[in-house]
Scaffold this motif. Structure first.
Motif, short mmCIF file in Angstrom:
data_model
loop_
_atom_site.label_atom_id
_atom_site.label_comp_id
_atom_site.label_asym_id
_atom_site.label_seq_id
_atom_site.Cartn_x
_atom_site.Cartn_y
_atom_site.Cartn_z
N THR A 1 -10.71 1.24 9.61
CA THR A 1 -9.45 1.61 10.26
C THR A 1 -8.88 0.49 11.12
O THR A 1 -7.66 0.29 11.16
N VAL B 1 -5.73 10.50 0.93
CA VAL B 1 -6.14 9.10 1.04
C VAL B 1 -7.45 9.03 1.82
O VAL B 1 -7.63 9.72 2.83
N LEU C 1 -0.26 4.10 5.05
CA LEU C 1 -0.77 5.04 4.06
C LEU C 1 -0.37 6.48 4.41
O LEU C 1 0.00 7.26 3.53
N LEU D 1 0.83 -1.20 0.00
CA LEU D 1 0.00 0.00 0.00
C LEU D 1 0.87 1.26 0.00
O LEU D 1 0.60 2.22 -0.73
N SER E 1 -2.78 -0.27 8.88
CA SER E 1 -2.69 0.13 7.47
C SER E 1 -2.72 1.65 7.32
O SER E 1 -2.12 2.21 6.39
N THR E 2 -3.40 2.32 8.25
CA THR E 2 -3.46 3.79 8.21
C THR E 2 -2.07 4.40 8.36
O THR E 2 -1.73 5.38 7.69
N PHE F 1 -8.80 3.18 -0.02
CA PHE F 1 -8.53 1.80 0.41
C PHE F 1 -9.78 1.28 1.11
O PHE F 1 -10.19 1.81 2.15
N ASP G 1 -11.44 -1.57 3.18
CA ASP G 1 -11.08 -2.72 4.01
C ASP G 1 -12.02 -2.80 5.21
O ASP G 1 -11.57 -3.03 6.34
N THR H 1 -9.81 8.43 7.57
CA THR H 1 -10.10 7.02 7.76
C THR H 1 -11.37 6.87 8.58
O THR H 1 -11.63 7.66 9.49
N GLU I 1 -9.58 5.97 3.65
CA GLU I 1 -9.56 4.56 4.07
C GLU I 1 -10.91 4.24 4.71
O GLU I 1 -11.36 4.95 5.60
#
Length: 223
Positions: free
Chosen positions: A66, A61, A75, A49, A71-72, A137, A139, A87, A63
């Protein structure tokens, strides 16, 4: 499938290409200690990512999902100091943990953690004029991925990238009779992507500590 070998290879790749990082490892440890499910992306996926965002020159970005902010962090590290990351996390406890993990990573001022169901928060982002985002993103709950795609299209522009995680579902995505809501959501998401003339996409199967799954990579074209 030799799942143990998949795990061993992932461990080898992680040790070689994703060095120890206090903030990232701390976010995983804090998430585990808080009883969060182990649904964060793997370290190699997190690095992917990050690299995708860097390659695309991403400055903003979005997202959806979270969890504990693992992943946050990846990014947020990919955007410049004057960039932004928004996010969305439905669970207030998880959102609070993510904020603490982001603060520990020195990214608290760069990331806006919104709490609430994504389908409630996404219209608010549109009303605030926060788009277009360079990268989205997805997720969160996979059953709602078709709806998230619609909002992602409204909050992106030509050249934006959409990444959707967990679209292979252990291979179940290829079964037209699958009745699991997450699998059906993944199938419908991919069908909508394929049918949308503005989008070019691919999907990749992955194996590792997360089992057999995969992600979709989508490029937004001219509307």
């Amino acid at each position: 499938m030799d799942t143990q070998r998949f795990v061993e290879v992932e461990r080898y790749l992680t040790q070689l290409l994703v060095p120890h990082d206090d903030a990232l490892d701390g976010a995983l440890a804090a998430s585990a200690a808080a009883g969060l499910p182990p649904h964060a992306v793997s370290p190699p996926e997190g690095k992917l990512l990050y690299l995708l965002a860097r390659l695309a020159g991403v400055r903003s970005v979005l997202e959806v999902g979270t969890l504990g902010g693992y992943s946050t962090i990846w990014l947020a590290r990919a955007v410049p100091a004057d960039g932004r990351v928004v996010t969305i996390e439905a669970d207030p406890g998880r959102a609070g943990l993510a904020r603490r993990n982001l603060e520990a990573a020195g990214l608290g001022d760069l990331v806006d953690v919104r709490t609430g169901a994504a389908l409630d928060v996404l219209p608010l982002l549109a009303d605030e004029g926060l788009g277009p985002f360079d990268l989205v993103f997805l997720d969160a709950d996979k059953a709602n991925n078709p709806a998230y795609l619609g909002w992602a299209l409204g909050l992106t522009a030509e050249g934006s990238v959409i990444v959707a995680d967990n679209v292979v579902r252990g291979g179940a995505v290829a079964d037209p009779d699958a009745d699991d809501p997450s699998t059906r959501g993944a199938r419908r998401f991919l069908e909508l992507v394929a049918a949308e003339p503005r989008l070019e996409a691919t999907a990749i199967q992955t194996v590792g500590s997360k089992g057999h799954d995969g992600f979709a990579l989508v490029l937004v074209g001219a509307g």
